[in-house]
Design a protein around this motif. Structure first.
Motif, PDB file in Angstrom:
ATOM      1  N   GLN A  96       0.831  -1.212   0.000  1.00  0.00           N
ATOM      2  CA  GLN A  96       0.000   0.000   0.000  1.00  0.00           C
ATOM      3  C   GLN A  96       0.864   1.259   0.000  1.00  0.00           C
ATOM      4  O   GLN A  96       0.747   2.110   0.875  1.00  0.00           O
ATOM      5  N   GLN A  97       1.764   1.376  -0.976  1.00  0.00           N
ATOM      6  CA  GLN A  97       2.724   2.480  -1.031  1.00  0.00           C
ATOM      7  C   GLN A  97       2.566   3.257  -2.328  1.00  0.00           C
ATOM      8  O   GLN A  97       2.287   2.689  -3.371  1.00  0.00           O
ATOM      9  N   THR A  98       2.754   4.570  -2.259  1.00  0.00           N
ATOM     10  CA  THR A  98       2.701   5.395  -3.464  1.00  0.00           C
ATOM     11  C   THR A  98       3.881   5.058  -4.369  1.00  0.00           C
ATOM     12  O   THR A  98       5.007   4.917  -3.900  1.00  0.00           O
ATOM     13  N   GLY A  99       3.596   4.893  -5.641  1.00  0.00           N
ATOM     14  CA  GLY A  99       4.631   4.646  -6.637  1.00  0.00           C
ATOM     15  C   GLY A  99       4.410   5.573  -7.813  1.00  0.00           C
ATOM     16  O   GLY A  99       3.446   6.346  -7.854  1.00  0.00           O
ATOM     17  N   TRP A 100       5.302   5.484  -8.780  1.00  0.00           N
ATOM     18  CA  TRP A 100       5.236   6.309  -9.982  1.00  0.00           C
ATOM     19  C   TRP A 100       5.502   5.434 -11.188  1.00  0.00           C
ATOM     20  O   TRP A 100       6.428   4.631 -11.171  1.00  0.00           O
ATOM     21  N   ILE A 101       4.676   5.572 -12.211  1.00  0.00           N
ATOM     22  CA  ILE A 101       4.922   4.845 -13.454  1.00  0.00           C
ATOM     23  C   ILE A 101       5.254   5.839 -14.560  1.00  0.00           C
ATOM     24  O   ILE A 101       4.741   6.957 -14.598  1.00  0.00           O
ATOM     25  N   THR A 102       6.135   5.408 -15.433  1.00  0.00           N
ATOM     26  CA  THR A 102       6.512   6.176 -16.605  1.00  0.00           C
ATOM     27  C   THR A 102       6.351   5.255 -17.804  1.00  0.00           C
ATOM     28  O   THR A 102       6.833   4.120 -17.776  1.00  0.00           O
ATOM     29  N   LEU A 103       5.661   5.725 -18.814  1.00  0.00           N
ATOM     30  CA  LEU A 103       5.493   4.924 -20.015  1.00  0.00           C
ATOM     31  C   LEU A 103       6.814   4.807 -20.740  1.00  0.00           C
ATOM     32  O   LEU A 103       7.653   5.700 -20.657  1.00  0.00           O
ATOM     33  N   GLU A 104       6.992   3.713 -21.454  1.00  0.00           N
ATOM     34  CA  GLU A 104       8.234   3.484 -22.180  1.00  0.00           C
ATOM     35  C   GLU A 104       8.533   4.664 -23.105  1.00  0.00           C
ATOM     36  O   GLU A 104       7.698   5.061 -23.906  1.00  0.00           O
ATOM     37  N   GLY A 105       9.722   5.246 -22.939  1.00  0.00           N
ATOM     38  CA  GLY A 105      10.119   6.386 -23.745  1.00  0.00           C
ATOM     39  C   GLY A 105       9.519   7.702 -23.293  1.00  0.00           C
ATOM     40  O   GLY A 105       9.757   8.740 -23.883  1.00  0.00           O
ATOM     41  N   GLY A 106       8.717   7.673 -22.224  1.00  0.00           N
ATOM     42  CA  GLY A 106       8.044   8.881 -21.753  1.00  0.00           C
ATOM     43  C   GLY A 106       8.802   9.576 -20.643  1.00  0.00           C
ATOM     44  O   GLY A 106       9.740   9.037 -20.067  1.00  0.00           O
ATOM     45  N   PHE A 107       8.384  10.788 -20.374  1.00  0.00           N
ATOM     46  CA  PHE A 107       9.045  11.570 -19.350  1.00  0.00           C
ATOM     47  C   PHE A 107       8.123  11.892 -18.183  1.00  0.00           C
ATOM     48  O   PHE A 107       8.587  12.116 -17.077  1.00  0.00           O
ATOM     49  N   ALA A 108       6.826  11.966 -18.397  1.00  0.00           N
ATOM     50  CA  ALA A 108       5.888  12.352 -17.342  1.00  0.00           C
ATOM     51  C   ALA A 108       5.564  11.154 -16.451  1.00  0.00           C
ATOM     52  O   ALA A 108       5.065  10.140 -16.919  1.00  0.00           O
ATOM     53  N   ALA A 109       5.868  11.284 -15.186  1.00  0.00           N
ATOM     54  CA  ALA A 109       5.554  10.225 -14.222  1.00  0.00           C
ATOM     55  C   ALA A 109       4.112  10.380 -13.761  1.00  0.00           C
ATOM     56  O   ALA A 109       3.649  11.486 -13.501  1.00  0.00           O
ATOM     57  N   ARG A 110       3.408   9.261 -13.674  1.00  0.00           N
ATOM     58  CA  ARG A 110       2.025   9.255 -13.192  1.00  0.00           C
ATOM     59  C   ARG A 110       1.979   8.523 -11.861  1.00  0.00           C
ATOM     60  O   ARG A 110       2.583   7.456 -11.719  1.00  0.00           O
ATOM     61  N   PRO A 111       1.252   9.059 -10.884  1.00  0.00           N
ATOM     62  CA  PRO A 111       1.181   8.391  -9.586  1.00  0.00           C
ATOM     63  C   PRO A 111       0.338   7.117  -9.656  1.00  0.00           C
ATOM     64  O   PRO A 111      -0.583   7.004 -10.458  1.00  0.00           O
ATOM     65  N   CYS A 112       0.683   6.167  -8.809  1.00  0.00           N
ATOM     66  CA  CYS A 112      -0.084   4.938  -8.666  1.00  0.00           C
ATOM     67  C   CYS A 112       0.034   4.497  -7.212  1.00  0.00           C
ATOM     68  O   CYS A 112       0.795   5.067  -6.438  1.00  0.00           O
ATOM     69  N   VAL A 113      -0.716   3.482  -6.844  1.00  0.00           N
ATOM     70  CA  VAL A 113      -0.576   2.866  -5.530  1.00  0.00           C
ATOM     71  C   VAL A 113      -0.125   1.434  -5.760  1.00  0.00           C
ATOM     72  O   VAL A 113      -0.769   0.681  -6.501  1.00  0.00           O
ATOM     73  N   VAL A 114       1.006   1.066  -5.167  1.00  0.00           N
ATOM     74  CA  VAL A 114       1.510  -0.302  -5.250  1.00  0.00           C
ATOM     75  C   VAL A 114       0.810  -1.088  -4.146  1.00  0.00           C
ATOM     76  O   VAL A 114       0.994  -0.818  -2.967  1.00  0.00           O
ATOM     77  N   LEU A 115      -0.030  -2.037  -4.549  1.00  0.00           N
ATOM     78  CA  LEU A 115      -0.810  -2.816  -3.591  1.00  0.00           C
ATOM     79  C   LEU A 115      -0.001  -3.954  -2.999  1.00  0.00           C
ATOM     80  O   LEU A 115      -0.088  -4.234  -1.806  1.00  0.00           O
ATOM     81  N   ASP A 116       0.742  -4.655  -3.854  1.00  0.00           N
ATOM     82  CA  ASP A 116       1.638  -5.696  -3.358  1.00  0.00           C
ATOM     83  C   ASP A 116       2.844  -5.808  -4.267  1.00  0.00           C
ATOM     84  O   ASP A 116       2.849  -5.322  -5.380  1.00  0.00           O
ATOM     85  N   LEU A 117       3.878  -6.451  -3.733  1.00  0.00           N
ATOM     86  CA  LEU A 117       5.174  -6.473  -4.390  1.00  0.00           C
ATOM     87  C   LEU A 117       5.825  -7.824  -4.144  1.00  0.00           C
ATOM     88  O   LEU A 117       5.708  -8.391  -3.056  1.00  0.00           O
ATOM     89  N   SER A 118       6.512  -8.348  -5.167  1.00  0.00           N
ATOM     90  CA  SER A 118       7.294  -9.574  -5.022  1.00  0.00           C
ATOM     91  C   SER A 118       8.599  -9.378  -5.784  1.00  0.00           C
ATOM     92  O   SER A 118       8.805  -8.346  -6.421  1.00  0.00           O
ATOM     93  N   ALA A 119       9.457 -10.373  -5.757  1.00  0.00           N
ATOM     94  CA  ALA A 119      10.723 -10.286  -6.488  1.00  0.00           C
ATOM     95  C   ALA A 119      10.494 -10.236  -7.995  1.00  0.00           C
ATOM     96  O   ALA A 119      11.306  -9.699  -8.734  1.00  0.00           O
ATOM     97  N   SER A 120       9.360 -10.774  -8.461  1.00  0.00           N
ATOM     98  CA  SER A 120       9.131 -10.858  -9.904  1.00  0.00           C
ATOM     99  C   SER A 120       8.114  -9.861 -10.446  1.00  0.00           C
ATOM    100  O   SER A 120       7.977  -9.725 -11.652  1.00  0.00           O
ATOM    101  N   GLY A 121       7.398  -9.141  -9.563  1.00  0.00           N
ATOM    102  CA  GLY A 121       6.399  -8.215 -10.088  1.00  0.00           C
ATOM    103  C   GLY A 121       5.665  -7.462  -8.997  1.00  0.00           C
ATOM    104  O   GLY A 121       6.042  -7.487  -7.826  1.00  0.00           O
TER     105      GLY A 121
END
Length: 85
Positions: free
Chosen positions: A15-40
């Motif tokens: 439940q942590q704030t994250g940021w995604i950037t589209l491939e080749g893009g510069f503008a970061a968009r906020p997201c919420v990371v719900l869960d996390l593992s070593a692979s995804g």
């Protein structure tokens, strides 16, 4: 016929704030990371319909510190990501 044993990596709810950037893009968009593992990760966004299948996930607006990902599933505004790096 050999069966393939697909064992999922252990996921941790974050439940942590994250940021995604589209491939080749510069503008970061906020997201919420719900869960996390070593692979995804599983994330949720306000608007996920305009996303490509490749993006970068970071825990700061600086995408250089993030990881390249591929979208492996979508359910509304929730996405499943597989780390590719």
């Amino acid at each position: 016929m050999a069966s393939i044993n697909k064992k999922r990596d252990s996921r941790k709810a974050v439940q942590q704030t994250g940021w995604i950037t589209l491939e080749g893009g510069f503008a970061a968009r906020p997201c919420v990371v719900l869960d996390l593992s070593a692979s995804g990760a599983k994330i949720t966004l306000q608007s996920a319909q305009a996303l490509n299948s490749k993006l970068r996930l970071a825990f700061s607006r600086d995408a250089r510190n993030g990881r390249d990902c591929e979208v492996v599933w979508r359910r509304g505004s929730t996405l499943g990501l597989k780390f590719t790096t």
